[in-house]
Scaffold this active site. Structure first.
Site, PDB file in Angstrom:
ATOM      1  N   ASP A 181      67.122  65.070  19.095  1.00 14.13           N
ATOM      2  CA  ASP A 181      66.375  66.030  18.253  1.00 14.13           C
ATOM      3  C   ASP A 181      67.251  67.200  17.796  1.00 14.13           C
ATOM      4  OD1 ASP A 181      66.217  66.562  21.140  1.00 14.13           O
ATOM      5  OD2 ASP A 181      65.185  68.387  20.543  1.00 14.13           O
TER       6      ASP A 181
ATOM      7  N   ARG B 220      91.152  67.502  56.885  1.00 18.99           N
ATOM      8  CA  ARG B 220      90.353  67.159  58.075  1.00 18.99           C
ATOM      9  C   ARG B 220      90.015  68.388  58.920  1.00 18.99           C
ATOM     10  NH1 ARG B 220      93.756  62.596  57.628  1.00 18.99           N
ATOM     11  NH2 ARG B 220      94.745  64.085  56.297  1.00 18.99           N
TER      12      ARG B 220
ATOM     13  N   ASP C 192      76.950  67.895  31.651  1.00 23.10           N
ATOM     14  CA  ASP C 192      75.975  68.551  30.763  1.00 23.10           C
ATOM     15  C   ASP C 192      75.453  67.613  29.681  1.00 23.10           C
ATOM     16  OD1 ASP C 192      76.470  70.901  32.232  1.00 23.10           O
ATOM     17  OD2 ASP C 192      78.277  71.212  31.061  1.00 23.10           O
TER      18      ASP C 192
ATOM     19  N   LYS D 198      71.638  64.824  32.385  1.00 25.19           N
ATOM     20  CA  LYS D 198      71.262  63.894  33.461  1.00 25.19           C
ATOM     21  C   LYS D 198      69.989  64.354  34.164  1.00 25.19           C
ATOM     22  CE  LYS D 198      75.380  64.399  35.166  1.00 25.19           C
ATOM     23  NZ  LYS D 198      76.064  64.985  33.991  1.00 25.19           N
TER      24      LYS D 198
ATOM     25  N   THR E 221      87.791  67.945  37.504  1.00 28.36           N
ATOM     26  CA  THR E 221      87.219  68.450  38.742  1.00 28.36           C
ATOM     27  C   THR E 221      87.967  67.829  39.934  1.00 28.36           C
ATOM     28  OG1 THR E 221      85.115  68.939  39.842  1.00 28.36           O
ATOM     29  CG2 THR E 221      85.369  66.710  38.919  1.00 28.36           C
TER      30      THR E 221
ATOM     31  N   HIS F  60      71.912  70.657  37.411  1.00 29.35           N
ATOM     32  CA  HIS F  60      71.055  69.707  36.704  1.00 29.35           C
ATOM     33  C   HIS F  60      69.775  70.427  36.302  1.00 29.35           C
ATOM     34  CE1 HIS F  60      73.144  65.833  38.274  1.00 29.35           C
ATOM     35  NE2 HIS F  60      73.891  66.568  37.483  1.00 29.35           N
TER      36      HIS F  60
HETATM   37  P1  IMP Z   1      85.463  72.623  39.137  1.00 29.19           P
HETATM   38  O1  IMP Z   1      84.687  71.352  39.236  1.00 29.19           O
HETATM   39  O2  IMP Z   1      84.632  73.857  39.389  1.00 29.19           O
HETATM   40  O3  IMP Z   1      86.710  72.591  39.954  1.00 29.19           O
HETATM   41  O4  IMP Z   1      85.930  72.761  37.604  1.00 29.19           O
HETATM   42  C1  IMP Z   1      86.849  71.841  37.011  1.00 29.19           C
HETATM   43  C2  IMP Z   1      86.477  71.554  35.574  1.00 29.19           C
HETATM   44  O5  IMP Z   1      85.257  70.841  35.539  1.00 29.19           O
HETATM   45  C3  IMP Z   1      86.257  72.801  34.704  1.00 29.19           C
HETATM   46  O6  IMP Z   1      86.630  72.485  33.379  1.00 29.19           O
HETATM   47  C4  IMP Z   1      84.738  72.990  34.779  1.00 29.19           C
HETATM   48  O7  IMP Z   1      84.246  73.703  33.661  1.00 29.19           O
HETATM   49  C5  IMP Z   1      84.281  71.548  34.769  1.00 29.19           C
HETATM   50  N1  IMP Z   1      82.980  71.336  35.423  1.00 29.19           N
HETATM   51  C6  IMP Z   1      82.719  71.245  36.737  1.00 29.19           C
HETATM   52  N2  IMP Z   1      81.430  70.974  36.963  1.00 29.19           N
HETATM   53  C7  IMP Z   1      80.851  70.850  35.765  1.00 29.19           C
HETATM   54  C8  IMP Z   1      79.528  70.539  35.328  1.00 29.19           C
HETATM   55  O8  IMP Z   1      78.611  70.288  36.103  1.00 29.19           O
HETATM   56  N3  IMP Z   1      79.318  70.512  33.992  1.00 29.19           N
HETATM   57  C9  IMP Z   1      80.316  70.740  33.107  1.00 29.19           C
HETATM   58  N4  IMP Z   1      81.558  71.030  33.461  1.00 29.19           N
HETATM   59  C10 IMP Z   1      81.835  71.084  34.775  1.00 29.19           C
HETATM   60 MG    MG Z   2      75.088  70.802  33.994  1.00 29.40          MG
END
Ligand code: IMP
Ligand code: MG
Length: 335
Positions: A282, A137, A13, A16, A190, A42
């Site tokens: 900003d 797999r 966030d 990007k 993640t 995105h």
């Molecule tokens: P998962 O990727 O859904 O397994 O989440 C694992 C962690 O990554 C959690 O804390 C989510 O909030 C964070 N997370 C996953 N994708 C994003 C993203 O695109 N932006 C911000 N946080 C993310």
């Molecule tokens: Mg995002």
């Protein structure tokens, strides 16, 4: 350019989507390869419309750009088809034969897990369980899916051929370094590595083919889900400062904190960052809104940028001053 990897330096966030959409138009990108999966959204603002993309590469606003989804990605079929329709990119988007498929059952497993949903605070989209299935797999691949047949291609071959022919190629990373399975803050991460090297690997492009690593930082930090956030502000303070955000993908509240230079240095080191993009200046300094030249920035904002450059040793080349794709100070041509 010709080959740039873009990735996030904090917890995702960072903006990007906005930076990629700017580059798509400004640098006339020829190819954009998305990695990752539907946990990431995105956001692209273009001509007054807002797109929250979970599958389609953010460079879609350039109608000449070939859009690809790499072999390392996890494809959510209904989301992919919906976004292809919304963005009208049917004739110029491709998916790698061996990208794997994320299914409804993975999301159910993610949400039912006290550890994943409760402790880690995942998005509940099922990305962790889908990756687990791939590691066993037993995952379905894009080439096994009838609806995806029109889109199938060899993404690594297309990307490498484009680079070899001097075309402008962007590898689109998702999330941020601090959510990396390897380099983040486990277990609050993640299910994959989110570093620049991992993005190259997911796309099938070797490190010697990359000219630039563009890491995106936001002017303050935000995080959704569990895990540490150094300098975290109470919600009332975040609201007062205008830093309070909700997640584009899940609508959850984002926690926030001031920009952290130690984390930025770590992100620059691990990603091998050559250029920094800084978004939402900003929000930190409202006088910067929609400015397009560095000279016009207030002194305080310039000092902040200087400090980032001094501490990380990397130039801040792009500065976001508003949500629209073209609200950017581009110092690649002004400094
Ligand atoms: P998962 O990727 O859904 O397994 O989440 C694992 C962690 O990554 C959690 O804390 C989510 O909030 C964070 N997370 C996953 N994708 C994003 C993203 O695109 N932006 C911000 N946080 C993310
Ligand atoms: Mg995002």
């Amino acid at each position: 350019m010709p080959c740039t990897v873009i990735n996030g330096g904090f917890w995702g966030d960072e903006g990007k989507g906005k930076i990629i959409s700017y580059l798509a138009l400004k640098d006339q990108l020829d190819v954009c390869v998305r990695t990752g999966s539907v946990n990431a959204a995105h956001t692209v603002w273009f001509q007054g419309n807002c797109y929250k993309l979970h599958m389609v590469p953010a460079a879609f606003i350039n109608e000449k750009c070939r859009l690809l989804i790499g072999t390392g990605a996890n494809i959510h079929i209904p989301q992919f088809l919906k976004e292809v329709e919304e963005t009208s990119v049917k004739n110029r988007i491709g998916i790698d034969y061996q990208a794997s498929i994320i299914e409804e059952k993975h999301s159910i497993q993610d949400k039912a897990s006290a550890h994943l949903k409760g402790v880690v605070g995942t998005t509940g989209r099922g990305v962790g369980p889908a990756i687990e299935e791939r590691v066993r797999r037993s995952a379905k691949l894009a080439k096994d899916i009838p609806e995806l047949q029109p889109y199938l291609t060899d993404v690594a071959k297309e990307a490498n051929d484009a680079i070899d022919n001097g075309k402008k190629v962007l590898l689109e990373g998702t999330q941020g370094l601090m959510l990396s399975l390897f380099h983040g803050t486990p277990p609050y991460v993640t299910g994959r590595d989110t570093s620049a090297s991992a993005i190259c690997s997911e796309a099938g492009v070797g490190p010697t083919k990359v000219d630039n690593v563009l890491t995106v930082f936001k002017a303050f930090m935000t995080r959704v889900g569990g895990g540490p956030l150094p300098g975290e502000l109470p919600k009332e303070e975040a609201l007062k400062r205008g830093w309070f955000e909700t997640a584009a993908g899940t609508g959850r509240e984002r926690r926030s904190a001031p920009f952290n230079f130690e984390i930025a240095k770590k992100a620059v080191m691990i990603n091998g960052t050559t250029q920094i993009a800084l978004t939402k200046l900003d929000i930190l300094h409202p006088q910067c809104k929609s400015l397009r030249t560095y000279q016009e920035l207030p002194e305080e904002a310039k000092q902040f940028i200087n400090k980032i450059e001094k501490q990380t040793g990397v130039p801040v080349v792009l500065i976001g001053t508003g949500p629209e794709a073209l609200d950017i100070i581009d110092r690649r041509e002004q400094s």
